[in-house]
Design a protein around this motif. Sequence first.
Motif, PDB file in Angstrom:
ATOM      1  N   ALA A  60      89.916  30.487 114.576  1.00  0.00           N
ATOM      2  CA  ALA A  60      88.521  30.136 114.823  1.00  0.00           C
ATOM      3  C   ALA A  60      88.294  29.905 116.315  1.00  0.00           C
ATOM      4  CB  ALA A  60      88.155  28.884 114.039  1.00  0.00           C
ATOM      5  N   GLU A  61      87.108  30.273 116.768  1.00  0.00           N
ATOM      6  CA  GLU A  61      86.760  30.164 118.182  1.00  0.00           C
ATOM      7  C   GLU A  61      85.486  29.342 118.337  1.00  0.00           C
ATOM      8  OE1 GLU A  61      86.300  34.129 119.553  1.00  0.00           O
ATOM      9  OE2 GLU A  61      88.461  34.575 119.525  1.00  0.00           O
ATOM     10  N   PRO A  62      85.260  28.781 119.527  1.00  0.00           N
ATOM     11  CA  PRO A  62      84.004  28.069 119.768  1.00  0.00           C
ATOM     12  C   PRO A  62      82.804  28.955 119.460  1.00  0.00           C
ATOM     13  CG  PRO A  62      85.534  27.645 121.553  1.00  0.00           C
ATOM     14  CD  PRO A  62      86.170  28.700 120.689  1.00  0.00           C
ATOM     15  N   GLY A  63      81.844  28.383 118.759  1.00  0.00           N
ATOM     16  CA  GLY A  63      80.655  29.126 118.366  1.00  0.00           C
ATOM     17  C   GLY A  63      80.729  29.743 116.991  1.00  0.00           C
ATOM     18  N   ASP A  64      81.938  29.865 116.415  1.00  0.00           N
ATOM     19  CA  ASP A  64      82.048  30.351 115.037  1.00  0.00           C
ATOM     20  C   ASP A  64      81.348  29.379 114.097  1.00  0.00           C
ATOM     21  OD1 ASP A  64      83.484  32.557 115.797  1.00  0.00           O
ATOM     22  OD2 ASP A  64      85.418  31.850 115.035  1.00  0.00           O
ATOM     23  N   ARG A  65      80.800  29.925 113.018  1.00  0.00           N
ATOM     24  CA  ARG A  65      80.127  29.100 112.006  1.00  0.00           C
ATOM     25  C   ARG A  65      81.044  28.938 110.805  1.00  0.00           C
ATOM     26  NH1 ARG A  65      74.648  27.781 110.444  1.00  0.00           N
ATOM     27  NH2 ARG A  65      73.950  28.783 112.366  1.00  0.00           N
ATOM     28  N   LEU A  66      81.257  27.690 110.409  1.00  0.00           N
ATOM     29  CA  LEU A  66      82.100  27.364 109.264  1.00  0.00           C
ATOM     30  C   LEU A  66      81.238  26.735 108.178  1.00  0.00           C
ATOM     31  CD1 LEU A  66      85.596  25.726 109.289  1.00  0.00           C
ATOM     32  CD2 LEU A  66      83.812  24.769 107.848  1.00  0.00           C
ATOM     33  N   ALA A  67      81.183  27.368 107.009  1.00  0.00           N
ATOM     34  CA  ALA A  67      80.470  26.794 105.869  1.00  0.00           C
ATOM     35  C   ALA A  67      81.366  25.738 105.229  1.00  0.00           C
ATOM     36  CB  ALA A  67      80.107  27.878 104.865  1.00  0.00           C
ATOM     37  N   LEU A  68      80.919  24.494 105.230  1.00  0.00           N
ATOM     38  CA  LEU A  68      81.713  23.383 104.705  1.00  0.00           C
ATOM     39  C   LEU A  68      81.152  22.982 103.344  1.00  0.00           C
ATOM     40  CD1 LEU A  68      84.099  21.548 105.733  1.00  0.00           C
ATOM     41  CD2 LEU A  68      82.340  19.856 106.263  1.00  0.00           C
ATOM     42  N   LEU A  69      81.814  23.432 102.290  1.00  0.00           N
ATOM     43  CA  LEU A  69      81.342  23.202 100.924  1.00  0.00           C
ATOM     44  C   LEU A  69      82.167  22.085 100.288  1.00  0.00           C
ATOM     45  CD1 LEU A  69      80.936  26.927  99.765  1.00  0.00           C
ATOM     46  CD2 LEU A  69      79.393  25.516 101.164  1.00  0.00           C
ATOM     47  N   ALA A  84      84.466  19.845 115.417  1.00  0.00           N
ATOM     48  CA  ALA A  84      83.969  19.367 116.707  1.00  0.00           C
ATOM     49  C   ALA A  84      85.032  19.491 117.789  1.00  0.00           C
ATOM     50  CB  ALA A  84      83.516  17.917 116.582  1.00  0.00           C
ATOM     51  N   SER A  85      86.295  19.327 117.421  1.00  0.00           N
ATOM     52  CA  SER A  85      87.383  19.409 118.400  1.00  0.00           C
ATOM     53  C   SER A  85      87.591  20.824 118.908  1.00  0.00           C
ATOM     54  CB  SER A  85      88.681  18.895 117.762  1.00  0.00           C
ATOM     55  OG  SER A  85      88.560  17.547 117.360  1.00  0.00           O
ATOM     56  N   VAL A  86      87.371  21.810 118.031  1.00  0.00           N
ATOM     57  CA  VAL A  86      87.553  23.219 118.398  1.00  0.00           C
ATOM     58  C   VAL A  86      86.293  23.812 119.021  1.00  0.00           C
ATOM     59  CG1 VAL A  86      88.121  25.524 117.496  1.00  0.00           C
ATOM     60  CG2 VAL A  86      89.298  23.513 116.598  1.00  0.00           C
ATOM     61  N   GLY A  87      85.127  23.235 118.678  1.00  0.00           N
ATOM     62  CA  GLY A  87      83.856  23.808 119.106  1.00  0.00           C
ATOM     63  C   GLY A  87      83.238  24.704 118.059  1.00  0.00           C
ATOM     64  N   VAL A  88      83.708  24.582 116.818  1.00  0.00           N
ATOM     65  CA  VAL A  88      83.177  25.359 115.698  1.00  0.00           C
ATOM     66  C   VAL A  88      81.925  24.670 115.159  1.00  0.00           C
ATOM     67  CG1 VAL A  88      83.664  26.033 113.303  1.00  0.00           C
ATOM     68  CG2 VAL A  88      85.368  26.423 115.089  1.00  0.00           C
ATOM     69  N   HIS A  89      80.943  25.464 114.794  1.00  0.00           N
ATOM     70  CA  HIS A  89      79.683  24.964 114.250  1.00  0.00           C
ATOM     71  C   HIS A  89      79.873  24.693 112.754  1.00  0.00           C
ATOM     72  CE1 HIS A  89      75.085  25.908 113.644  1.00  0.00           C
ATOM     73  NE2 HIS A  89      75.450  24.771 113.096  1.00  0.00           N
ATOM     74  N   VAL A 158      85.037  22.399 124.948  1.00  0.00           N
ATOM     75  CA  VAL A 158      83.933  22.373 123.992  1.00  0.00           C
ATOM     76  C   VAL A 158      82.634  22.103 124.739  1.00  0.00           C
ATOM     77  CG1 VAL A 158      82.952  21.198 121.987  1.00  0.00           C
ATOM     78  CG2 VAL A 158      85.418  21.636 122.100  1.00  0.00           C
ATOM     79  N   ASP A 159      81.640  22.955 124.526  1.00  0.00           N
ATOM     80  CA  ASP A 159      80.337  22.821 125.162  1.00  0.00           C
ATOM     81  C   ASP A 159      79.482  21.857 124.350  1.00  0.00           C
ATOM     82  OD1 ASP A 159      77.882  23.062 126.359  1.00  0.00           O
ATOM     83  OD2 ASP A 159      77.692  25.226 126.082  1.00  0.00           O
ATOM     84  N   ALA A 160      79.152  20.717 124.941  1.00  0.00           N
ATOM     85  CA  ALA A 160      78.381  19.703 124.228  1.00  0.00           C
ATOM     86  C   ALA A 160      76.963  20.156 123.913  1.00  0.00           C
ATOM     87  CB  ALA A 160      78.329  18.417 125.051  1.00  0.00           C
ATOM     88  N   ASP A 161      76.513  21.214 124.577  1.00  0.00           N
ATOM     89  CA  ASP A 161      75.149  21.694 124.364  1.00  0.00           C
ATOM     90  C   ASP A 161      75.084  22.893 123.419  1.00  0.00           C
ATOM     91  OD1 ASP A 161      73.924  19.778 126.090  1.00  0.00           O
ATOM     92  OD2 ASP A 161      74.660  20.925 127.810  1.00  0.00           O
ATOM     93  N   SER A 162      76.205  23.228 122.788  1.00  0.00           N
ATOM     94  CA  SER A 162      76.222  24.296 121.781  1.00  0.00           C
ATOM     95  C   SER A 162      76.040  23.697 120.395  1.00  0.00           C
ATOM     96  CB  SER A 162      77.550  25.055 121.839  1.00  0.00           C
ATOM     97  OG  SER A 162      77.659  25.778 123.043  1.00  0.00           O
ATOM     98  N   PRO A 163      75.530  24.486 119.427  1.00  0.00           N
ATOM     99  CA  PRO A 163      75.362  23.966 118.066  1.00  0.00           C
ATOM    100  C   PRO A 163      76.676  23.432 117.510  1.00  0.00           C
ATOM    101  CG  PRO A 163      74.220  26.058 118.313  1.00  0.00           C
ATOM    102  CD  PRO A 163      75.032  25.864 119.560  1.00  0.00           C
ATOM    103  N   ALA A 164      76.618  22.229 116.942  1.00  0.00           N
ATOM    104  CA  ALA A 164      77.819  21.585 116.409  1.00  0.00           C
ATOM    105  C   ALA A 164      77.717  21.311 114.915  1.00  0.00           C
ATOM    106  CB  ALA A 164      78.082  20.272 117.144  1.00  0.00           C
ATOM    107  N   LEU A 165      76.499  21.068 114.429  1.00  0.00           N
ATOM    108  CA  LEU A 165      76.337  20.653 113.038  1.00  0.00           C
ATOM    109  C   LEU A 165      75.005  21.129 112.488  1.00  0.00           C
ATOM    110  CD1 LEU A 165      77.437  18.728 110.677  1.00  0.00           C
ATOM    111  CD2 LEU A 165      75.833  17.049 111.618  1.00  0.00           C
ATOM    112  N   SER A 166      75.053  21.678 111.274  1.00  0.00           N
ATOM    113  CA  SER A 166      73.842  21.954 110.509  1.00  0.00           C
ATOM    114  C   SER A 166      73.976  21.262 109.166  1.00  0.00           C
ATOM    115  CB  SER A 166      73.642  23.458 110.294  1.00  0.00           C
ATOM    116  OG  SER A 166      73.359  24.119 111.514  1.00  0.00           O
TER     117      SER A 166
END
Length: 250
Positions: A60-69, A84-89, A158-166
């Motif tokens: 996984a890379e920063p900016g990737d989206r992970l569906a957390l079910l 959050a540690s990796v930068g994954v959304h 990790v870019d603090a201004d990138s999407p982190a959580l939906s």
Amino acid sequence: MNASDRTPADLLRSALAADPARPLVTFYDDATGERVELSVATFANWVAKTANLLQGDLAAEPGDRLALLLPAHWQSAVWLLACASVGVHADVQGDPAAADLVVSGPDALEAARACSGERVALALRPLGGRFPQPPAGFTDYAVEVPGQGDRFAPFAPVDADSPALSAGGTELTGAALVERARAEAGRLGLEPGGRLLSGLAYDSWEGLAAGLYAPLAVGASVVLCRNLDRLAPDALAQRTESERVTVTVR
């Protein structure tokens, strides 16, 4: 916590530096009788191992989206901080078909198969137990995570201004998440050293804030309760007293 903290991972690092031995997450499942208590240090170790799995084995890379079910659970909290540690959304209860990878509990495996990327399954058994029979097409988290490293360093900052959580229609950057978590703690009257008991699901910002982010943001801790509706009122009162709860959210 430090005023300079701008991501959830920063909050965890500050908590670890301040008092690694204090409780951070106490988890109850009132359907099974399970109780797990994780200190800041133990929780951070699980986060480091999970982040190493996410960045290394799952690529996984920063900016990737992970569906957390996943439901409200201590391992769900670990995954949120690993992302959050990796930068994954982390897209909580998000569409697996639109995600780069998916992490699923046992009740969402069929839906999770819609993800064309890496799939991870959690049995959510007591003590972090594995599946008796690993689900086909999934990595069993409980099998893979123990061998991961106890320290984590991201390949890229990790870019603090990138999407982190939906969650529940709300999308937040890391910096916005930290700011809102602090504000939520203030609204709830949660102070440093406090104990927040939450029976809310991990399907909205309110549930995630009460069940993880607000306590983490102000140096408090959470008593996270799954299936709290099964607990009798007198038993809840006893838990509130024994766990030294200062704020309750249901």
